[in-house]
Design a protein around this motif. Structure first.
Motif, PDB file in Angstrom:
ATOM      1  N   UNK A  73      -1.798  -9.511   3.950  1.00 21.57           N
ATOM      2  CA  UNK A  73      -1.895  -8.106   3.756  1.00 21.57           C
ATOM      3  C   UNK A  73      -2.636  -7.523   2.667  1.00 21.57           C
ATOM      4  N   UNK A  74      -2.554  -8.391   1.479  1.00 22.83           N
ATOM      5  CA  UNK A  74      -3.317  -7.980   0.246  1.00 22.83           C
ATOM      6  C   UNK A  74      -4.828  -8.208   0.572  1.00 22.83           C
ATOM      7  N   UNK A  75      -5.173  -9.316   0.817  1.00 23.73           N
ATOM      8  CA  UNK A  75      -6.753  -9.697   1.296  1.00 23.73           C
ATOM      9  C   UNK A  75      -7.341  -8.469   2.398  1.00 23.73           C
ATOM     10  N   UNK A  76      -6.533  -8.152   3.310  1.00 21.35           N
ATOM     11  CA  UNK A  76      -6.997  -7.237   4.186  1.00 21.35           C
ATOM     12  C   UNK A  76      -6.956  -5.691   3.945  1.00 21.35           C
ATOM     13  N   UNK A  77      -6.131  -5.333   2.867  1.00 22.80           N
ATOM     14  CA  UNK A  77      -6.321  -4.211   2.122  1.00 22.80           C
ATOM     15  C   UNK A  77      -7.391  -3.897   1.075  1.00 22.80           C
ATOM     16  N   UNK A  78      -7.847  -5.058   0.728  1.00 20.76           N
ATOM     17  CA  UNK A  78      -8.997  -4.963  -0.492  1.00 20.76           C
ATOM     18  C   UNK A  78     -10.085  -5.230   0.142  1.00 20.76           C
ATOM     19  N   UNK A  79     -10.256  -5.966   1.538  1.00 19.10           N
ATOM     20  CA  UNK A  79     -11.577  -6.493   2.012  1.00 19.10           C
ATOM     21  C   UNK A  79     -12.644  -5.600   2.075  1.00 19.10           C
ATOM     22  N   UNK A  95       6.667  -5.646  -5.583  1.00 15.38           N
ATOM     23  CA  UNK A  95       5.409  -6.224  -6.322  1.00 15.38           C
ATOM     24  C   UNK A  95       4.364  -5.910  -5.356  1.00 15.38           C
ATOM     25  N   UNK A  96       4.327  -5.833  -3.998  1.00 19.99           N
ATOM     26  CA  UNK A  96       3.515  -5.702  -2.923  1.00 19.99           C
ATOM     27  C   UNK A  96       2.883  -4.431  -3.120  1.00 19.99           C
ATOM     28  N   UNK A  97       3.784  -3.253  -3.094  1.00 14.37           N
ATOM     29  CA  UNK A  97       3.444  -1.897  -3.351  1.00 14.37           C
ATOM     30  C   UNK A  97       2.622  -1.613  -4.796  1.00 14.37           C
ATOM     31  N   UNK A  98       3.289  -2.411  -5.879  1.00 16.45           N
ATOM     32  CA  UNK A  98       2.620  -2.279  -7.067  1.00 16.45           C
ATOM     33  C   UNK A  98       1.314  -2.815  -6.887  1.00 16.45           C
ATOM     34  N   UNK A  99       0.853  -3.771  -6.404  1.00 14.26           N
ATOM     35  CA  UNK A  99      -0.363  -4.220  -6.180  1.00 14.26           C
ATOM     36  C   UNK A  99      -1.427  -3.385  -5.347  1.00 14.26           C
ATOM     37  N   UNK A 100      -0.917  -2.840  -4.599  1.00  7.61           N
ATOM     38  CA  UNK A 100      -1.994  -1.793  -3.928  1.00  7.61           C
ATOM     39  C   UNK A 100      -2.232  -0.734  -4.797  1.00  7.61           C
ATOM     40  N   UNK A 101      -0.993  -0.187  -5.466  1.00  4.85           N
ATOM     41  CA  UNK A 101      -1.201   0.946  -6.441  1.00  4.85           C
ATOM     42  C   UNK A 101      -2.179   0.652  -7.440  1.00  4.85           C
ATOM     43  N   UNK A 144      -2.111   7.056   0.199  1.00  3.98           N
ATOM     44  CA  UNK A 144      -2.250   7.462   1.591  1.00  3.98           C
ATOM     45  C   UNK A 144      -1.046   6.649   2.406  1.00  3.98           C
ATOM     46  N   UNK A 145      -0.981   5.376   2.003  1.00  2.00           N
ATOM     47  CA  UNK A 145       0.073   4.701   2.726  1.00  2.00           C
ATOM     48  C   UNK A 145       1.409   4.878   2.376  1.00  2.00           C
ATOM     49  N   UNK A 146       1.547   5.541   1.393  1.00  2.00           N
ATOM     50  CA  UNK A 146       3.243   5.714   0.759  1.00  2.00           C
ATOM     51  C   UNK A 146       3.497   7.070   1.631  1.00  2.00           C
ATOM     52  N   UNK A 147       2.444   8.111   1.632  1.00  2.00           N
ATOM     53  CA  UNK A 147       2.959   9.587   1.919  1.00  2.00           C
ATOM     54  C   UNK A 147       2.270   9.756   3.316  1.00  2.00           C
ATOM     55  N   UNK A 148       1.485   9.184   3.941  1.00  2.00           N
ATOM     56  CA  UNK A 148       0.804   9.662   5.185  1.00  2.00           C
ATOM     57  C   UNK A 148       0.823   8.766   6.425  1.00  2.00           C
ATOM     58  N   UNK A 149       1.534   7.618   6.174  1.00  2.00           N
ATOM     59  CA  UNK A 149       1.550   6.627   7.108  1.00  2.00           C
ATOM     60  C   UNK A 149       2.755   6.128   7.484  1.00  2.00           C
ATOM     61  N   UNK A 150       2.890   5.315   8.581  1.00  2.00           N
ATOM     62  CA  UNK A 150       4.006   4.383   8.885  1.00  2.00           C
ATOM     63  C   UNK A 150       4.565   3.511   7.672  1.00  2.00           C
ATOM     64  N   UNK A 151       3.969   3.020   7.111  1.00  2.00           N
ATOM     65  CA  UNK A 151       4.452   2.186   5.882  1.00  2.00           C
ATOM     66  C   UNK A 151       5.310   2.655   4.997  1.00  2.00           C
ATOM     67  N   UNK A 152       4.820   4.124   4.701  1.00  2.00           N
ATOM     68  CA  UNK A 152       5.831   4.834   3.767  1.00  2.00           C
ATOM     69  C   UNK A 152       7.192   4.708   3.895  1.00  2.00           C
TER      70      UNK A 152
END
Length: 341
Positions: free
Chosen positions: A238-244, A290-296, A305-313
């Motif tokens: 998930x981290x690799x795809x998010x930052x690819x 930690x996963x959410x902190x990593x993205x932040x 965007x993920x936190x407030x505008x998508x399903x993952x929030x």
């Protein structure tokens, strides 16, 4: 040059790999089959060598120390000579008639010099032992047979994604994208499917039910209990795809593709967070934070965007235990409706 390189990563696949390879051989001299024996301890390597001996102009074998599925894909891509590159898992198989139709289409493209960077075909969830098949198609997203760009696509349905089983990348596009899958890690097909997409200028959807994705083994990575055991690997991918991809830059050039990739990241974040909630330990709770902190930290705009505008929030709701209960209730309702896992 071969039209297609098939790479078949194998680890202790002796009991089913022949079903797979038999269907690939239907491509004849137009295809290359690279069987990667990934440190098997059964007779997988011997079976592979037997095919290479019987079909020396079609089948190649790579024997390597065990590195996992990603290492097998990497080895196949490094050795590939075909115009297009396709990963076929050793327990899956192709429809032989549809493979012939695909090869005929590639031949026509070659004659006109209009080969697309990416071919998209249908795939089927095949419950072989239960004699049930569920096709996954893209007729609503792309016009069949038309060479276009991703920006010509229409809306994807809730359960529609461009997964590895559906994608036939040009080999040079994969190499230009720099995609390299981590060793000893499951779920790397998400990285393989998504990282090269920004390098695709043209694509074509062919309405062929070609790839049979076998379902039925208890140890499959998509099994919920198995995924929970391998949650660290799911988080890593998930981290690799998010930052690819530089999504902000991509949004100016290919806005539809940028939105699609963000949607995929949102789903991957949701899968990770839901299964961490299902595990329910204090360590799992910390991993979710930690996963959410990593993205932040690494991409604040993506985080927002993920936190407030998508399903993952909805998988990271405030309110402590109450938020977690609401999240799991929503997950179980969705699981009942869509019958996944």
């Amino acid at each position: 040059m071969k039209y297609i390189t098939f790479t078949v990563p194998c680890y202790n696949s002796a009991s089913y790999m022949e079903r797979c390879i038999h269907t690939l051989l239907a491509g004849g001299d137009l295809v290359e089959i690279i069987i990667v024996d990934d440190g098997s301890t059964d007779c997988t390597g011997e079976i592979a060598d037997h095919y290479a001996k019987d079909y020396p102009d079609i089948v190649k074998v790579i024997h390597q120390e065990n590195g996992g599925h990603g290492a097998g894909v990497n080895a196949g891509l490094a050795a590939a000579t075909g115009r297009y590159f396709k990963v076929v898992d050793s327990d899956d198989w192709l429809d032989k008639d549809d493979l012939q139709m695909l090869l005929q289409q590639i031949c026509c493209w070659e004659a006109t010099g209009a080969e697309p960077d990416l071919i998209i075909c249908n795939y089927l969830y095949d419950h072989l032992y239960e004699h049930t098949v569920k096709p996954m198609a893209y007729r609503n997203v792309f016009r069949p047979g038309r060479i276009c760009s991703f920006e010509d696509s229409r809306w994807f349905g809730p359960s529609q994604y461009l997964v590895m089983h559906a994608l036939w990348y040009r080999t040079e596009v994969l190499r230009r994208s720099g995609v390299k899958l981590p060793r000893h890690t499951f779920y790397v097909d998400n990285l393989f499917a998504n990282q090269p997409l920004p390098y695709v200028e043209t694509l074509c959807y062919l309405d062929l039910d070609i790839y049979h994705y076998f379902l039925g083994r208890e140890d499959q990575s998509v099994n919920e209990k198995v995924l929970m055991r391998r949650i660290d690997q799911q988080i890593r991918v998930t981290k690799l795809v998010a930052l690819a991809t530089d999504l902000e830059k991509l949004s100016h050039r290919q806005p539809k593709l940028a939105r699609y990739l963000i949607r995929n990241i949102s789903i991957m974040m949701s899968i990770s967070c839901i299964h961490l909630l299902l595990i329910g330990t204090p360590q799992a709770k910390r991993q979710r934070e930690d996963l959410w902190h990593y993205i932040r930290v690494h991409n604040p705009k993506l985080y927002h965007y993920l936190k407030y505008k998508t399903l993952s929030g909805f998988t990271y709701l405030p309110g402590g235990k109450l938020g977690d209960v609401l999240t799991l209730s929503g997950y179980r309702a969705a699981k009942h409706i869509y019958q996944f896992n």
